[in-house]
Scaffold this active site. Structure first.
Site, short mmCIF file in Angstrom:
data_model
loop_
_atom_site.label_atom_id
_atom_site.label_comp_id
_atom_site.label_asym_id
_atom_site.label_seq_id
_atom_site.Cartn_x
_atom_site.Cartn_y
_atom_site.Cartn_z
N THR A 256 0.55 -1.25 -0.27
CA THR A 256 0.16 0.03 0.45
C THR A 256 1.18 1.19 0.17
O THR A 256 1.91 1.33 1.02
CB THR A 256 -0.79 0.27 1.19
N LYS B 61 -8.05 1.87 -2.81
CA LYS B 61 -7.23 1.33 -1.93
C LYS B 61 -7.79 1.97 -0.91
O LYS B 61 -8.38 2.45 0.23
CB LYS B 61 -6.12 0.79 -1.76
N LYS C 50 -1.22 5.12 8.69
CA LYS C 50 -1.07 5.37 7.52
C LYS C 50 -1.68 5.47 6.60
O LYS C 50 -1.40 6.09 5.42
CB LYS C 50 -0.42 3.87 7.05
#
Ligand code: NAD
Length: 291
Positions: free
Chosen positions: A93, A168, A243
């Site tokens: 990611t 995402k 994050k």
């Protein structure tokens, strides 16, 4: 069957590489940690001592690394190590901008490339039930699909370069915001004398229903499998949620998108992390929200 180099064999990469072996692929793995390299050998992954050794005979390379800077550093090395026509798949990611730069590095080396971040966590990685969100050309996606199918149960082609990372961070921004909303509702319900089960029974079948309440309820009791019943052991760690929320804010700033709730969610998880809770499940934020 493919000959695959797998770079980054941590909490996610280790079990994902093991599933590629189970599906019959030949997998050579590399990680900076010698201990991790030793441990993956038990699952049939052949440990390599360098990126070059891992990739020398590979037709496909998968990377699963912490951040964009790691991916760009590894993909810069890959560009000179792999054969022309190799398929490069990044499942980390990372920020959309770095993902797009990684595609450019691949194109310069005449390689096909895909950004393919995952959802499903370490449990999904071990069970081979991850969801992959892929960005890249049709040709790269078609070649990657059988490889991804060995590690996941749902593979979605979201669009061109960077579209997987975009999907995402948008999904996880929804998750961060919705979890805070659900936690606030339970904290308010407690102050109003409402039982957890009563609020769950109503909201999980009414217009308040969402994954954060129906599947991952942040209080113990109503959903026995949720981390709230296990002292908020992750699950999905608050530090990883932070994050992803920060990545969403960077992308929103770059794209000129207004995301006030996403920004607030990032600030609340930042505070929660600074209070020392980054290693706990993200649904534990209910404790901070209770005040
Ligand atoms: P991790 O820290 O357990 O694993 C990363 C691995 O990369 C480490 O073993 C590290 O030694 C290795 N590494 C770093 N730089 C390297 C390099 N230059 N060459 C070779 N190896 C290198 O992290 P993780 O939990 O496996 O997460 C990996 C990615 O997956 C992250 O981007 C994370 O955001 C994403 N992700 C994690 C989860 C989760 O639940 N853990 C869920 C979805 C997505």
């Amino acid at each position: 069957m493919a000959t695959i180099a797998f770079i980054g064999l941590g909490n996610m990469g280790g079990p994902m590489a093991a599933n590629l072996v189970k599906a019959g692929h030949t997998v050579k793995g590399f990680d900076l940690s010698a201990d991790i390299l030793k441990s993956v050998a038990a699952s049939g992954v052949t440990p390599a001592s360098s990126i070059e050794e891992a990739t020398s005979s590979a037709d496909t390379v998968v990377t699963m690394l912490p951040k964009g800077a790691h991916v760009l550093s590894v993909w810069s090395n890959l560009a000179s190590a792999v054969k022309s026509g190799t398929l490069l798949i990044d499942c980390s990611t990372i920020d959309v901008e770095s993902a797009r730069k990684a595609h450019e590095l691949a194109a310069d080396a005449n390689c096909l490339s895909l950004d393919a971040p995952v959802s499903g966590g370490t449990g999904g990685a071990a069970a081979g039930t991850l969801t992959f969100m892929a960005g890249g050309s049709d040709g790269a996606f078609d070649r990657a699909k059988p490889v991804l199918e060995a590690m996941g149960k749902k593979i979605v082609h979201c669009g061109g370069n960077g579209a997987g990372q975009a999907a995402k961070i948008c999904n996880n921004m929804i998750l961060g915001v919705s979890m805070i909303g659900v936690c606030e509702a339970f904290a308010l319900g407690e102050k109003l004398g409402l039982s957890h089960q009563a609020l769950f029974d109503v909201a999980s079948t009414s217009s308040g229903q969402c994954w954060s309440i129906n599947t991952y309820c942040p209080v113990p009791g109503p959903v026995p499998t949720s981390p709230a019943n296990n002292d908020y052991k992750p699950g999905f760690a608050a530090a990883l949620m932070l994050k992803d929320l920060k990545l969403a804010q960077e992308a929103a700033l770059a794209a000129g998108a207004a995301t006030p709730l996403g920004a607030e969610a990032a600030q609340l998880f930042d505070l929660f992390d600074k209070q020392g809770h980054g290693g706990r499940d993200f649904s534990a934020i209910i404790e901070m929200l209770r005040g």
